[in-house]
Design an enzyme around this catalytic site. Structure first.
Site, mmCIF file in Angstrom:
data_model
loop_
_atom_site.group_PDB
_atom_site.id
_atom_site.type_symbol
_atom_site.label_atom_id
_atom_site.label_comp_id
_atom_site.label_asym_id
_atom_site.label_seq_id
_atom_site.Cartn_x
_atom_site.Cartn_y
_atom_site.Cartn_z
ATOM 1 N N ARG A 145 15.581 -34.879 -5.222
ATOM 2 C CA ARG A 145 16.641 -34.670 -6.239
ATOM 3 C C ARG A 145 17.002 -35.996 -6.786
ATOM 4 O O ARG A 145 17.353 -35.912 -7.919
ATOM 5 C CB ARG A 145 17.727 -33.803 -5.763
ATOM 6 C CG ARG A 145 17.141 -32.284 -5.593
ATOM 7 C CD ARG A 145 18.198 -31.497 -5.150
ATOM 8 N NE ARG A 145 18.776 -31.851 -3.618
ATOM 9 C CZ ARG A 145 18.260 -31.337 -2.535
ATOM 10 N NH1 ARG A 145 17.357 -30.525 -2.527
ATOM 11 N NH2 ARG A 145 18.674 -31.794 -1.332
ATOM 12 N N GLU A 205 19.967 -36.424 11.046
ATOM 13 C CA GLU A 205 21.077 -35.959 12.032
ATOM 14 C C GLU A 205 20.358 -35.714 13.485
ATOM 15 O O GLU A 205 21.053 -36.121 14.432
ATOM 16 C CB GLU A 205 21.297 -34.314 11.571
ATOM 17 C CG GLU A 205 22.697 -33.749 12.164
ATOM 18 C CD GLU A 205 22.722 -32.264 11.461
ATOM 19 O OE1 GLU A 205 22.171 -31.956 10.785
ATOM 20 O OE2 GLU A 205 23.668 -31.595 12.126
HETATM 21 P P1 AMP Z 1 22.391 -37.903 4.562
HETATM 22 O O1 AMP Z 1 21.638 -38.755 4.860
HETATM 23 O O2 AMP Z 1 23.237 -37.124 5.787
HETATM 24 O O3 AMP Z 1 23.660 -38.647 3.419
HETATM 25 O O4 AMP Z 1 22.018 -36.617 3.792
HETATM 26 C C1 AMP Z 1 21.601 -37.014 2.431
HETATM 27 C C2 AMP Z 1 20.652 -36.292 1.975
HETATM 28 O O5 AMP Z 1 20.274 -34.969 2.385
HETATM 29 C C3 AMP Z 1 20.580 -36.180 0.358
HETATM 30 O O6 AMP Z 1 19.182 -36.586 -0.267
HETATM 31 C C4 AMP Z 1 20.913 -34.766 -0.032
HETATM 32 O O7 AMP Z 1 19.917 -34.137 -0.790
HETATM 33 C C5 AMP Z 1 20.449 -34.078 1.562
HETATM 34 N N1 AMP Z 1 21.736 -33.141 1.709
HETATM 35 C C6 AMP Z 1 22.331 -33.312 3.017
HETATM 36 N N2 AMP Z 1 23.301 -32.665 3.257
HETATM 37 C C7 AMP Z 1 23.072 -31.622 2.358
HETATM 38 C C8 AMP Z 1 23.874 -30.512 1.918
HETATM 39 N N3 AMP Z 1 25.085 -29.952 2.562
HETATM 40 N N4 AMP Z 1 23.561 -29.690 0.601
HETATM 41 C C9 AMP Z 1 22.469 -30.337 -0.153
HETATM 42 N N5 AMP Z 1 21.718 -31.326 0.383
HETATM 43 C C10 AMP Z 1 22.113 -32.192 1.316
#
Ligand code: AMP
Length: 230
Positions: free
Chosen positions: A113, A150
């Site tokens: 995205r 995660e």
């Molecule tokens: P992070 O590395 O945990 O910051 O996760 C960010 C990435 O995961 C981004 O590319 C987001 O598109 C996706 N992402 C994580 N959590 C969500 C969520 N609750 N809803 C949509 N996309 C998420």
């Protein structure tokens, strides 16, 4: 004067000026040539308005899907925002606002995205676009960086020649949660000598601490909407 004004716009004005002139009714406005305007300004990081409450309620056009892709996750789906022309334009306009008139060389977007949002941001800033992809997807020689998920970790890549040392880059994704993905992207960009000016996201999940993590790395973070929880 319509055709003349348009011709002047096309040849003398930079794209951002053209957009402004167009929106304000190009045919009725005598445009000031970009040659006689102040050039690109240096970014004053400490004066960037990094967290705004958008003047338009973007949260109303973001769809939330419970328990996707797994139980307990509230998935923030931006396809509904992207499909709404007015909301999409507003989101991009609000994201780029601190850099209007500044010199940004490249926008780096995180798969997938981040390609859509980042491509629009790059266009608006008259900057190049650089994709940061999951490993094995790019055809030319790449540089790679591991990043935290995660559970476990993965690797992301970009083309080795996508950014020249010292180029000023804005990192873009749709959402920041734990910040593991964006942190990996910042490290990848810095490893090849990019100057990471800022990172911007439509959505922040502040309870997960990602934006704070990036700021601790010295990267200004701009987000438009915060949702509690994860
Ligand atoms: P992070 O590395 O945990 O910051 O996760 C960010 C990435 O995961 C981004 O590319 C987001 O598109 C996706 N992402 C994580 N959590 C969500 C969520 N609750 N809803 C949509 N996309 C998420």
């Amino acid at each position: 004067t319509g055709p003349l004004s348009l011709r002047v716009c096309r040849t003398w004005l930079k794209p951002f000026d053209r957009a402004c002139a167009f929106r304000s009714g190009c045919a009725a406005v005598l445009p000031v040539p970009a040659l006689f305007r102040p050039g690109p300004t240096r970014i004053q990081r400490d004066r960037l308005p990094m967290n705004d409450t958008p003047s338009y309620d973007l949260s109303a056009v973001i769809r939330t899907i419970a328990d996707y892709p797994k139980p307990g996750i509230l998935f923030r789906d931006i396809t509904t925002l992207l499909g709404d022309a007015r909301a999409f334009r507003r989101a991009i306009d609000e994201l780029v606002q601190p850099w209007a008139g500044a010199k940004i060389d490249k926008v780096a977007g995180i798969e997938a995205r981040g390609f859509i949002v980042g491509g629009a941001v790059a266009h608006q800033l008259s900057a190049g676009f650089v994709p940061i992809r999951k490993k094995g997807k790019l055809p030319h020689q790449t540089v790679r960086m591991a990043y935290a998920l995660e559970y476990g970790e993965d690797e992301m890549e970009m083309h080795v020649d996508a950014i020249a040392p010292g180029e000023r880059v804005v990192l873009v994704d749709d959402l920041i949660a734990t910040g593991g993905t964006a942190e990996g992207a910042v490290k990848l960009l810095r490893n090849i000598g990019a100057q990471v000016e800022a990172a911007c996201f439509i959505i922040d999940l502040p309870d997960l601490g990602g934006a704070a993590k990036l700021r601790a790395l010295g990267v200004p973070v701009r987000t438009l909407i915060g949702f509690p929880g994860h």
